[in-house]
Design an enzyme around this catalytic site. Structure first.
Site, PDB file in Angstrom:
ATOM      1  N   LYS A  70       0.846  -1.188   0.000  1.00 17.91           N
ATOM      2  CA  LYS A  70       0.000   0.000   0.000  1.00 17.91           C
ATOM      3  C   LYS A  70       0.888   1.246   0.000  1.00 17.91           C
ATOM      4  O   LYS A  70       1.409   1.652   1.035  1.00 17.91           O
ATOM      5  CB  LYS A  70      -0.925   0.040   1.222  1.00 17.91           C
ATOM      6  CG  LYS A  70      -1.968   1.156   1.118  1.00 17.91           C
ATOM      7  CD  LYS A  70      -2.342   1.721   2.455  1.00 17.91           C
ATOM      8  CE  LYS A  70      -3.043   3.050   2.282  1.00 17.91           C
ATOM      9  NZ  LYS A  70      -2.154   4.109   1.730  1.00 17.91           N
ATOM     10  N   GLU A 127       9.322   1.578  11.093  1.00 19.40           N
ATOM     11  CA  GLU A 127      10.401   2.569  11.009  1.00 19.40           C
ATOM     12  C   GLU A 127       9.717   3.924  11.020  1.00 19.40           C
ATOM     13  O   GLU A 127       9.010   4.287  10.072  1.00 19.40           O
ATOM     14  CB  GLU A 127      11.233   2.363   9.743  1.00 19.40           C
ATOM     15  CG  GLU A 127      12.501   3.209   9.721  1.00 19.40           C
ATOM     16  CD  GLU A 127      12.304   4.554   9.063  1.00 19.40           C
ATOM     17  OE1 GLU A 127      12.237   5.559   9.812  1.00 19.40           O
ATOM     18  OE2 GLU A 127      12.206   4.625   7.837  1.00 19.40           O
ATOM     19  N   CYS A 147      13.315  11.181   7.518  1.00 17.95           N
ATOM     20  CA  CYS A 147      13.171  10.781   8.922  1.00 17.95           C
ATOM     21  C   CYS A 147      14.497  10.820   9.667  1.00 17.95           C
ATOM     22  O   CYS A 147      14.527  10.981  10.887  1.00 17.95           O
ATOM     23  CB  CYS A 147      12.542   9.393   9.011  1.00 17.95           C
ATOM     24  SG  CYS A 147      13.383   8.138   8.023  1.00 17.95           S
ATOM     25  N   GLU A 180       8.990  16.447  15.442  1.00 16.73           N
ATOM     26  CA  GLU A 180       9.420  16.248  14.059  1.00 16.73           C
ATOM     27  C   GLU A 180       8.634  17.176  13.143  1.00 16.73           C
ATOM     28  O   GLU A 180       7.412  17.084  13.041  1.00 16.73           O
ATOM     29  CB  GLU A 180       9.222  14.790  13.636  1.00 16.73           C
ATOM     30  CG  GLU A 180       9.815  14.498  12.278  1.00 16.73           C
ATOM     31  CD  GLU A 180       9.685  13.034  11.879  1.00 16.73           C
ATOM     32  OE1 GLU A 180      10.632  12.500  11.288  1.00 16.73           O
ATOM     33  OE2 GLU A 180       8.628  12.438  12.160  1.00 16.73           O
TER      34      GLU A 180
END
Length: 494
Positions: free
Chosen positions: A188, A264, A298, A397
Site C-alpha cells: 500500500k 520505522e 526521517c 518532528e
C-alpha cells in the site's frame, strides 16, 4: 540532460493509473479515482484508482491462495533469486522512466531520483536476491539419538505500507526481503505517491513473478490502510511513516490477529559537532543533513548540537553552505532542493517557524515560503539559533527544511541533550579525537550513528530505530528476520 530534455520526456510519459492485483492492472471495484498531484506545480498527473475495503479483501484472498498453493513460497531460493535479478534488470532498463515518475510524483529533484533513489532500489533488490540462497539454517547440538533443525519459514501474507518521502527506496527495502524469503505481499503506497510502486509491480510480473504474489493497492490510509491492518488474513505488517500512525498499527495488531508489526518511524536526530572537528566538512554536511529532500527525511539532522566555544563561528559556515540549498524546479538537474509534498506540509513548516519565533529562538536564515511562480510548494532552508532542547522546534518532528542549533558545553552535556528525545533513529558526531567520537557514538541511543559523516551506510548494514523511532530493521541480512518465522523440528531416532 537539462531541464528542456526532461520536460520533453514528461510529454511522452505514461502515468500508471490502476491498482495491480493478481498480476493485472485493475480499477477499484467501486470505480472511484483520486487525482495524483505533482507537488512542483499543484497540477494533476492523472486520476489513480482509489481502492477500498472490498479491493483489500480481494487482494488478501488472492495473496493467501497464492501463498498456500506455493508457486512462490515453495520455490527454491535459487530460483526466486533468478526472478528477482531479472526484476532488477528491468528496473535498470526502465530507470529513466522510474526516475521521472518519482520526481513528478514526490517533488524530488531529478538529480536525486536519477543518481540515488532508482540506483538504490536496484541495488537493494539485487543484493537481497544474491543473498537469499546463501543464508544457511541451523542444526542444534543434541545427543546422537536426536536431530534438531532450526529453520526459517516465510510469514505468509505481508502488508507493506510505504511513505511519500522516499516512495521507491522504502518500497524496495520492504519488497526485496519479503519476496526473497517467499512471502506474498500487499503493497500500500501512500495515496500521494503511488506511481513507481505501480510501475515496478508491472515489471515484476514481466520478470516472472507469479501472479498474486505482489499486489499494489493505492488508496486512503484511514480507510484502506486501517482495513488492511485489521485484516485477519495478513500475517505481518511493515510500515515506514509517522510515530502516531505506527502506534495505531500496534493497536490494530492487538485488535486483530496479533500480526507481526515492524515499524520505522519518526526522528529528531542529533548532529553533534565538537570544536576539534573539521569544521568546514562538518558545516557542509550539516546543510546536507538538514535540507536534503527538503528536510522531508526521517533521519534528517534537525538538531544541530555545537560545542559552545565554536557555536557562532560554525553557524556562519553552515549558513554559507545553506545558500546552495535553495528550492528550484525538481526537473532542473541544477536544483538541490525540490518541493514539499503538499500545501499541508508547507503549512506545517510555516507553523513551526512561527512557534520557534514565539518560543524565543532567533532566525538565522530562511523562514519564508518560496514562490517560483508555478503553484508548487516550496520553502527556504531555515536555521534557528539560540535554541534549547525543551523548545518544540527541538523536540517535535517538523519534516521540513528547519534546523535547530543547540549549544553544548562538553561531551557529557552533548550526550545528555542528544538522548533527551523520544526518538532514536539516526545521528552523527564530528570530532578529530577518536576517543570522544567513539564514546559519544556508543552513548547516544539511536539506531544509526555516523562518525565524521552523515547519512553513511549502504545495503549491507541494518537501518531502524530505538524508542519511538520504531522496531525491526530494513536493509542487510537482518531484514529477512522480519519476514520469517523460526521453526524447530526435533527428530528422535529409533
Amino acid at each position: 540532460m537539462n531541464l528542456t530534455d526532461w520536460n520533453q520526456r514528461v510529454e511522452a510519459l505514461t502515468i500508471p493509473s490502476k491498482a495491480f492485483i493478481n498480476g493485472k492492472n485493475a480499477d477499484a471495484l467501486s470505480g472511484k479515482t483520486v487525482a495524483c498531484i505533482n507537488p512542483a506545480n499543484n497540477l494533476s498527473l492523472g486520476d489513480i484508482a482509489d481502492c477500498g475495503p472490498e479491493d483489500a479483501d480481494l487482494a488478501v484472498n488472492i495473496a493467501r491462495q497464492t501463498f498456500e498453493q506455493g508457486p512462490w513460497s515453495a520455490m527454491a531460493p535459487a530460483e526466486r533469486k533468478k526472478i528477482l535479478l531479472r526484476w532488477a534488470d528491468l528496473l535498470e532498463k526502465h530507470s529513466e522512466e522510474l526516475a521521472l515518475l518519482e520526481c513528478l510524483n514526490a517533488g524530488k529533484p531529478i538529480s536525486d531520483t536519477v543518481n540515488v533513489d532508482v540506483p538504490g532500489a536496484i541495488t537493494t533488490i539485487r543484493w537481497t536476491a544474491e543473498a537469499v540462497d546463501k543464508v544457511y539454517e541451523q542444526i542444534a547440538p543434541t545427543g546422537e539419538d536426536s536431530l534438531a533443525l532450526v529453520t526459517r519459514l516465510p510469514l505468509g501474507v505481508i502488508l507493506a505500507i510505504v511513505p511519500w518521502n522516499f516512495p521507491l527506496s522504502t518500497t524496495a527495502w520492504k519488497l526485496a526481503p519479503a519476496l526473497a524469503t517467499g512471502n506474498s505481499v500487499i503493497l500500500k503506497p501512500d495515496q500521494k505517491t503511488p506511481l513507481t510502486a505501480l510501475r515496478i509491480a508491472q515489471l515484476a510480473t514481466e520478470a516472472g513473478l507469479p501472479d498474486g504474489v505482489l499486489n499494489v493497492l493505492p488508496g486512503d490510509g484511514p480507510v484502506l490502510g486501517q482495513h488492511l491492518c485489521l485484516h485477519p488474513g495478513i500475517d505481518g505488517q511493515t510500515f515506514t511513516g509517522s510515530t502516531a500512525v505506527g502506534k495505531l498499527l500496534m493497536q490494530y495488531s492487538g485488535q486483530s490477529n496479533l500480526k507481526r508489526t515492524f515499524l520505522e518511524l519518526g526522528g529528531k536526530s542529533a548532529n553533534i559537532v565538537f570544536a576539534d572537528a573539521n569544521l568546514e566538512k562538518a558545516a557542509q554536511m550539516a546543510a546536507v543533513a538538514g535540507f536534503y529532500n527538503s528536510g522531508q527525511t526521517c533521519t534528517a539532522g534537525t538538531r544541530l548540537l555545537i560545542e559552545a566555544s565554536v557555536y557562532d563561528e560554525f553557524l556562519e559556515k553552515v549558513k554559507a553552505y545553506t545558500e546552495s540549498w535553495q528550492p528550484g524546479n525538481p526537473l532542473d538537474p541544477s536544483s538541490a532542493m525540490g518541493a514539499l509534498i503538499d500545501q499541508r506540509q508547507l503549512d506545517t513548516v510555516q507553523r513551526y517557524v512561527k512557534i520557534g519565533l514565539e518560543e524565543g529562538a532567533e532566525l538565522l536564515t530562511g523562514g519564508e515560503v518560496v514562490d517560483l511562480g508555478n503553484g508548487g510548494f516550496y520553502h527556504q532552508p531555515t536555521i534557528f539559533k539560540n535554541v534549547h532542547n525543551q523548545m518544540r522546534i527541538a523536540r517535535e518532528e517538523i519534516f521540513g527544511p528547519v534546523v535547530s542549533a543547540i549549544p553544548f558545553q562538553d561531551m557529557d552535556d552533548a550526550i545528555r541533550i542528544a538522548n533527551d528525545s523520544p526518538y532514536g533513529l539516526a545521528g552523527a558526531v564530528w570530532s578529530s579525537n577518536i576517543n570522544t567520537a567513539h564514546r559519544v557514538a556508543a552513548a547516544v541511543r539511536t539506531g544509526t550513528m555516523g562518525v565524521n559523516n552523515y547519512f553513511g551506510g549502504d545495503i549491507t548494514v541494518p537501518f531502524g530505530g530505538f524508542k519511538e523511532s520504531g522496531n525491526g530493521r530494513d536493509k542487510s541480512l537482518h531484514a529477512m528476520d522480519d519476514y520469517t518465522e523460526l521453526k524447530t523440528t526435533w527428530i528422535e531416532f529409533e
